[in-house]
Motif scaffolding. Sequence first.
Motif, mmCIF file in Angstrom:
data_model
loop_
_atom_site.group_PDB
_atom_site.id
_atom_site.type_symbol
_atom_site.label_atom_id
_atom_site.label_comp_id
_atom_site.label_asym_id
_atom_site.label_seq_id
_atom_site.Cartn_x
_atom_site.Cartn_y
_atom_site.Cartn_z
ATOM 1 N N ASP A 116 0.826 -1.281 0.117
ATOM 2 C CA ASP A 116 0.080 0.098 -0.351
ATOM 3 C C ASP A 116 0.954 1.316 0.093
ATOM 4 O O ASP A 116 2.294 0.878 0.077
ATOM 5 C CB ASP A 116 -1.206 0.160 1.076
ATOM 6 C CG ASP A 116 -0.310 0.144 2.454
ATOM 7 O OD1 ASP A 116 1.054 0.524 2.590
ATOM 8 O OD2 ASP A 116 -0.888 -0.077 3.530
ATOM 9 N N SER A 117 0.179 2.463 -0.069
ATOM 10 C CA SER A 117 1.070 3.605 0.025
ATOM 11 C C SER A 117 2.055 3.670 1.053
ATOM 12 O O SER A 117 3.183 4.122 0.600
ATOM 13 C CB SER A 117 0.274 4.832 -0.394
ATOM 14 O OG SER A 117 -0.791 4.816 0.670
ATOM 15 N N SER A 118 1.609 3.621 2.231
ATOM 16 C CA SER A 118 2.577 3.951 3.266
ATOM 17 C C SER A 118 3.712 2.954 3.406
ATOM 18 O O SER A 118 4.864 3.252 3.471
ATOM 19 C CB SER A 118 1.830 3.940 4.597
ATOM 20 O OG SER A 118 1.198 2.593 4.980
ATOM 21 N N ALA A 119 3.352 1.535 2.985
ATOM 22 C CA ALA A 119 4.666 0.828 2.993
ATOM 23 C C ALA A 119 5.540 0.804 1.748
ATOM 24 O O ALA A 119 6.803 0.728 2.040
ATOM 25 C CB ALA A 119 3.998 -0.710 2.663
ATOM 26 N N TYR A 120 4.956 1.356 0.673
ATOM 27 C CA TYR A 120 6.066 1.833 -0.319
ATOM 28 C C TYR A 120 6.773 3.034 -0.201
ATOM 29 O O TYR A 120 7.938 3.054 -0.169
ATOM 30 C CB TYR A 120 5.256 2.143 -1.742
ATOM 31 C CG TYR A 120 6.116 2.499 -2.821
ATOM 32 C CD1 TYR A 120 6.854 1.676 -3.505
ATOM 33 C CD2 TYR A 120 6.009 3.887 -3.352
ATOM 34 C CE1 TYR A 120 7.807 1.964 -4.522
ATOM 35 C CE2 TYR A 120 6.909 4.253 -4.394
ATOM 36 C CZ TYR A 120 7.648 3.317 -4.897
ATOM 37 O OH TYR A 120 8.456 3.765 -5.737
ATOM 38 N N GLU A 121 6.429 4.173 0.572
ATOM 39 C CA GLU A 121 6.935 5.308 1.045
ATOM 40 C C GLU A 121 8.001 4.880 2.206
ATOM 41 O O GLU A 121 9.180 5.496 2.215
ATOM 42 C CB GLU A 121 5.954 6.269 1.384
ATOM 43 C CG GLU A 121 6.598 7.696 1.825
ATOM 44 C CD GLU A 121 5.633 8.644 2.260
ATOM 45 O OE1 GLU A 121 6.011 9.881 2.377
ATOM 46 O OE2 GLU A 121 4.429 8.388 2.271
ATOM 47 N N LYS A 122 7.672 3.841 2.992
ATOM 48 C CA LYS A 122 8.635 3.539 3.884
ATOM 49 C C LYS A 122 10.013 2.851 3.150
ATOM 50 O O LYS A 122 11.062 2.883 3.776
ATOM 51 C CB LYS A 122 7.813 2.575 4.793
ATOM 52 C CG LYS A 122 7.257 3.237 5.930
ATOM 53 C CD LYS A 122 6.500 2.499 7.018
ATOM 54 C CE LYS A 122 5.361 3.230 7.732
ATOM 55 N NZ LYS A 122 4.465 2.332 8.399
ATOM 56 N N SER A 123 9.304 2.013 2.158
ATOM 57 C CA SER A 123 10.437 1.176 1.629
ATOM 58 C C SER A 123 11.583 2.055 0.626
ATOM 59 O O SER A 123 12.766 1.617 0.273
ATOM 60 C CB SER A 123 9.849 0.464 0.460
ATOM 61 O OG SER A 123 9.553 0.855 -0.738
ATOM 62 N N LEU A 124 11.309 3.340 0.534
ATOM 63 C CA LEU A 124 12.258 4.383 0.025
ATOM 64 C C LEU A 124 13.056 4.848 0.787
ATOM 65 O O LEU A 124 13.998 5.533 0.743
ATOM 66 C CB LEU A 124 11.541 5.264 -0.774
ATOM 67 C CG LEU A 124 10.374 4.987 -1.674
ATOM 68 C CD1 LEU A 124 9.583 6.360 -2.237
ATOM 69 C CD2 LEU A 124 11.078 4.234 -3.030
#
Length: 124
Positions: A116-124
Motif C-alpha cells: 500500500d502507499s505507506s509501505a511503499y513510501e517507507k521502502s524508499l
Amino acid sequence: MEFPSNIKYHPEHTWARVEEDIAIIGITDHAQDQLGEILYVDLPDTGKKIKQGEVFGSIESAKVASDLYAPVSGEVIEVNNDLSDSPELVNESPYEKGWMIKVKIDDVKELEKLMDSSAYEKSL
C-alpha cells in the motif's frame, strides 16, 4: 512526492490501480523523479501476456534505460499510445496521463503481494 492511497505498489517502482478486474499500470512518482526527463517508453502490444514481477517493457531517460516490471499478471488490453509522441507525460502526470498499460488481471490474489502507499513510501 505523491503516494496515492488508491493504488498498489510493486517494489520495482511500478503501480497498479484496479478497476474491477482491470489493472491500470504505470511507474511511480519516485521512479520518474529518479529517472529524470523521460525520452522513450517501450510497451508491449495488446494481447501480450505479462507475469507479475517480470519485465513487460522499458523506459529511457536522459540518464538511464530501465526495465518495467509487471505488478500483476494478465493480458494487455490497452496501451497508452500518447506516450509514443509525448513520453514526458510520465514525468508530468505519472498516475493519470502517464499511465502505460491496462491489463485484464489473471488472479486478483496477486494484489495481496503488493504494497500500500505507506509501505511503499517507507521502502524508499
